[in-house]
Structures are given as structure tokens and as C-alpha cells.
Design a protein around this motif. Structure first.
Motif, mmCIF file in Angstrom:
data_model
loop_
_atom_site.group_PDB
_atom_site.id
_atom_site.type_symbol
_atom_site.label_atom_id
_atom_site.label_comp_id
_atom_site.label_asym_id
_atom_site.label_seq_id
_atom_site.Cartn_x
_atom_site.Cartn_y
_atom_site.Cartn_z
ATOM 1 N N LYS A 102 18.885 58.560 62.471
ATOM 2 C CA LYS A 102 19.627 59.368 62.995
ATOM 3 C C LYS A 102 20.767 58.857 63.715
ATOM 4 O O LYS A 102 21.801 58.992 63.880
ATOM 5 C CB LYS A 102 18.878 60.140 64.275
ATOM 6 C CG LYS A 102 19.403 61.211 64.927
ATOM 7 C CD LYS A 102 18.591 61.529 65.906
ATOM 8 C CE LYS A 102 17.479 62.600 65.300
ATOM 9 N NZ LYS A 102 16.616 63.231 66.232
ATOM 10 N N LYS A 103 20.760 57.352 64.160
ATOM 11 C CA LYS A 103 21.798 56.844 64.839
ATOM 12 C C LYS A 103 23.027 56.563 63.756
ATOM 13 O O LYS A 103 23.957 56.535 64.367
ATOM 14 C CB LYS A 103 21.437 55.496 65.758
ATOM 15 C CG LYS A 103 22.378 54.772 66.407
ATOM 16 C CD LYS A 103 21.747 53.645 67.053
ATOM 17 C CE LYS A 103 22.819 52.975 67.968
ATOM 18 N NZ LYS A 103 22.196 51.571 68.773
ATOM 19 N N ARG A 106 25.010 59.819 62.936
ATOM 20 C CA ARG A 106 25.875 60.147 63.990
ATOM 21 C C ARG A 106 27.107 59.406 63.885
ATOM 22 O O ARG A 106 28.053 59.635 63.782
ATOM 23 C CB ARG A 106 25.419 59.737 65.359
ATOM 24 C CG ARG A 106 24.395 60.742 65.874
ATOM 25 C CD ARG A 106 23.708 60.486 67.479
ATOM 26 N NE ARG A 106 23.053 61.410 67.923
ATOM 27 C CZ ARG A 106 22.478 60.954 69.217
ATOM 28 N NH1 ARG A 106 22.979 60.018 69.988
ATOM 29 N NH2 ARG A 106 21.469 62.058 69.447
ATOM 30 N N ASN A 110 30.870 60.763 62.709
ATOM 31 C CA ASN A 110 32.017 60.410 63.408
ATOM 32 C C ASN A 110 33.144 59.697 62.935
ATOM 33 O O ASN A 110 34.414 59.949 62.807
ATOM 34 C CB ASN A 110 31.854 59.718 64.765
ATOM 35 C CG ASN A 110 31.088 60.588 65.614
ATOM 36 O OD1 ASN A 110 31.377 61.626 66.002
ATOM 37 N ND2 ASN A 110 30.142 60.231 66.457
ATOM 38 N N ASN A 118 26.722 65.554 69.726
ATOM 39 C CA ASN A 118 25.472 64.901 69.391
ATOM 40 C C ASN A 118 24.119 65.602 68.820
ATOM 41 O O ASN A 118 23.513 65.604 67.852
ATOM 42 C CB ASN A 118 24.905 63.831 70.360
ATOM 43 C CG ASN A 118 25.827 62.728 70.302
ATOM 44 O OD1 ASN A 118 26.683 62.472 69.362
ATOM 45 N ND2 ASN A 118 25.998 61.923 71.291
ATOM 46 N N MET A 121 24.741 67.197 65.373
ATOM 47 C CA MET A 121 24.763 66.351 64.390
ATOM 48 C C MET A 121 23.072 65.965 64.133
ATOM 49 O O MET A 121 22.450 65.751 63.153
ATOM 50 C CB MET A 121 25.234 65.019 64.644
ATOM 51 C CG MET A 121 27.009 64.956 64.171
ATOM 52 S SD MET A 121 27.915 63.602 64.703
ATOM 53 C CE MET A 121 27.677 63.345 66.304
ATOM 54 N N ASP A 122 22.550 65.896 65.347
ATOM 55 C CA ASP A 122 20.847 65.718 65.218
ATOM 56 C C ASP A 122 20.048 66.882 64.473
ATOM 57 O O ASP A 122 19.193 66.655 63.843
ATOM 58 C CB ASP A 122 20.349 65.649 66.625
ATOM 59 C CG ASP A 122 20.949 64.289 67.149
ATOM 60 O OD1 ASP A 122 21.391 63.423 66.631
ATOM 61 O OD2 ASP A 122 20.602 64.092 68.474
#
Length: 367
Positions: A102-103, A106, A110, A118, A121-122
Motif C-alpha cells: 500500500k505504501k 501511494r 503520486n 491518501n 488511494m487506499d
């Protein structure tokens, strides 16, 4: 007379739609399918029947019921032009040995200029992460975005079925058939058949029905759907041959070719191919002979290993190949004219002895 006939057909189509319960309803607020997730999952092809993982099947179902994925598709097309180009760009960002976290997701969005909060996007990530393991693969992304497209044409229908895991168009249409390919279906019956192959929305039903119906009584046959989708597909028989070979020999083309070459002569003769195709693949003798002629590219009465592998590769049910196939269909006439200009006989205009071209030479000709 032609106008009268066209009017009669359109009237029949309208009556058929109304008879099924009125005018076609619009897409839901997401622009996607309106049926429940449970119904869609029940209608999706199983692993055993269609050779697709549960992950991809559920990825398809999640994508078609998510307004977020629809918006992602819209933004992706605005930025890259085609889904294929978008996947090529995103492929540079995905780890080679695992899915994306997930990180990482993101960060990539971007970096690629998708300016979303966020939380948004999550939410996209959670829809794509259908295994709930905290990772999303490039395949998950590609299939989800492709499957989110509304079906308005035969090209759209083909893409939907490929995203649903069908390895041939014949396989999908066979799943619709419970009365015979030539049986005449009313609009309502045709819609019910489409729901069995992951086409659920009424507007999609209407678009497909209107595209193939030429019957003044407002009925169609699956034969007509098969003929229509054949115009935007590789040869359907060749596609079906590939699907049956891959199923029968568990994806091993080497094993398939060796088994077809019964006399171990190094090539597959017509009688060998026909016998095996009828006995092991379930084709009729007529279908097997036709398939042999298609695979025997040089017409010498034998199928070499290269011819065999090439024919199977052409019919691969790949979403990545669809953009290329579409471009070739649109440019086929101009490509043919270029080849004739350089290689055709001056008197007959035919290319009698086609030359083998390197990739660089072929690119030079097309440019």
C-alpha cells in the motif's frame, strides 16, 4: 425497400426490449454493472472450467462493482491514451519478485501524477487487493481496469470475456448455450444468456442485441453472435484449437506437438493431426482438416514445430495483444499495399514467393 426493412428491424428490436420490461436502464452511478457481487461471482467461470485463478476472477468482480476503479480507469486513459501504455508505464514501478504494498502504491500514484488523497488511494488499493494479503500485482491492476469498461461493441465484449478468464470466444459462447447455437432467442432470453458470461447490465445487453439483430421478429441466435465477434478476433477455430490444446496438455506445447507427431517423424502430417484432434480434442473431422490447413502456413502438407508454435501464439487470449490486433485490423489494407509494392509480381500483382524479413527491415517498410 432497404429503409423499410431497416425500420422494421428497429421496430422489432424496440418491441423486444419493451417486452422484457421496458426501456433499457442506465448504468449505475459508477458507470459499471448493476447486479450484485454475489450474482457476478456465481456467474463467473470456475478455475477448473476456464483455467483462471480465483484471484483474477474475483479481481474482475471487484473492479466492475467499484466506482473508484471506474474513476481510476478514466484517469488512466486521460493520461496514457491506452490501457496497454499505462500497464507498460506501471510495469516499471512494480517489484519484479512480488506485488506492490500500500505504501508503494501511494508513492507510485503520486509519482505518476495521480493527485488523490491518501484515503482515496487506499480505497483503490483495497479493491485491487482481492486476496487481502497487502499486495497488488500488475496483473490485478490490468484486469481490473480492463474489466471496468462498459460493453458497447464487439471489441468491448471480447475484452470483457478475456478479462473474465475465457481463453476463447467459442468457450464463452458455449457457456451461453443451453438450447443450440441456431435456436432463436428473444431479447429476454438473450439477456439471460449474457448474464451467464459476466455481462449483466441492461444497456450492455441492448447494445449487443441491437448490433446483431436483423430479424423482423426481434430474435437472434448465438450463431449470429459468434459471427459478429469473429470479425474482431483471431480465427475462432484456431483460438478454440489453442484452448483445447492448452487444457488437454496442461499448457505444454512441446508435449502437445510430440503427441501429435505419432510416427516421430519430426513433423505432423495431416492424417496424424486429424486423428488426434478428433479422438483427443473433440473436433469433427471437418474442423480438424480446416485447422490443419490454417496451421500449415507454407501448404506443404506437414506442420513443423515452428508453424505449430506460431499458430498457437497468434491465438493467445491476451489483453496485452488486443491493442496490437486492433491497430493491425485498422491498418491491414495499408500494410498489404506496402508489401505488394515491394514484393508483388509486376504482371500478376501477387506475392508468389514471400521473403523472410528481419524485424528492422519490416519496421522500415511500415514507416
Amino acid at each position: 425497400k432497404a429503409r423499410s426493412s431497416a425500420t422494421a428491424r428497429e421496430t422489432a428490436r424496440t418491441k423486444a426490449v419493451r417486452a422484457s420490461g421496458g426501456t433499457a436502464t442506465p448504468l449505475n452511478s459508477s458507470g459499471l454493472l448493476g447486479s450484485s457481487l454475489k450474482e457476478a461471482v456465481l456467474a463467473s467461470p470456475s478455475n477448473g472450467e476456464h483455467g483462471r485463478s480465483a484471484a483474477h476472477r474475483l479481481s474482475f468482480q471487484a473492479s466492475v462493482h467499484s466506482a473508484t476503479i471506474y474513476e481510476l480507469r478514466k484517469r488512466v486513459l486521460e493520461k496514457y491514451g491506452t490501457i496497454n501504455e499505462a500497464c507498460e508505464a506501471f510495469a516499471e514501478e512494480f517489484p519484479s519478485d512480488r506485488g506492490m504494498t500500500k505504501k508503494e502504491w501511494r508513492r507510485v500514484l503520486n509519482k505518476r501524477g495521480f493527485e488523490w488523497p491518501n484515503k482515496e488511494m487506499d480505497r483503490i488499493f483495497e479493491v485491487l487487493d482481492i486476496q487481502n494479503d497487502g499486495h497488488v500485482t500488475l496483473g490485478d491492476f490490468h484486469i481490473s481496469v480492463e474489466a471496468a469498461a462498459p460493453v458497447r461493441s464487439m471489441e468491448d465484449l471480447r475484452r470483457r470475456w478475456l478479462a473474465s478468464g475465457y481463453s476463447s470466444m467459442a468457450q464463452a459462447i458455449k457457456a451461453m448455450d443451453d438450447r443450440g447455437m441456431s435456436s432463436r432467442l428473444s431479447y429476454e432470453e438473450f439477456c439471460a444468456a449474457l448474464r451467464r458470461v459476466n455481462v449483466h447490465d441492461n444497456t450492455e445487453h441492448h447494445a449487443i442485441f441491437a448490433g446483431i439483430c436483423s430479424d423482423q421478429h426481434g430474435k437472434v441466435a448465438l450463431d449470429e453472435l459468434m459471427a459478429a465477434i469473429a470479425t474482431v478476433s483471431p480465427d475462432l477455430l484456431l483460438e478454440d484449437v489453442r484452448q483445447r490444446l492448452m487444457t488437454c496438455y496442461r499448457g505444454s506445447l512441446d508435449k502437445a506437438y510430440s503427441d501429435l507427431d505419432t510416427d516421430r517423424g519430426g513433423t505432423v502430417e495431416a492424417k496424424e493431426f486429424v486423428a488426434k484432434s478428433v479422438k483427443k480434442l473433440g473436433f469433427t473431422e471437418h474442423e480438424a482438416k480446416k485447422a490443419f490447413r490454417m496451421i500449415d502456413i507454407d501448404g506443404d502438407g506437414e506442420i513443423s514445430r515452428l508453424e505449430f508454435v506460431s499458430a498457437v501464439a497468434i491465438a493467445e487470449p491476451s489483453l496485452f495483444l488486443e491493442d496490437l490486433r486492433l491497430k493491425i485490423r485498422r491498418c491491414f489494407r495499408s500494410i498489404t499495399e506496402v508489401l505488394r509494392k515491394h514484393f508483388a509480381d509486376e504482371l500478376t500483382g501477387e506475392i508468389i514467393n514471400p521473403q523472410k524479413l528481419s524485424s528492422d527491415k519490416f519496421q522500415d517498410l511500415l514507416q
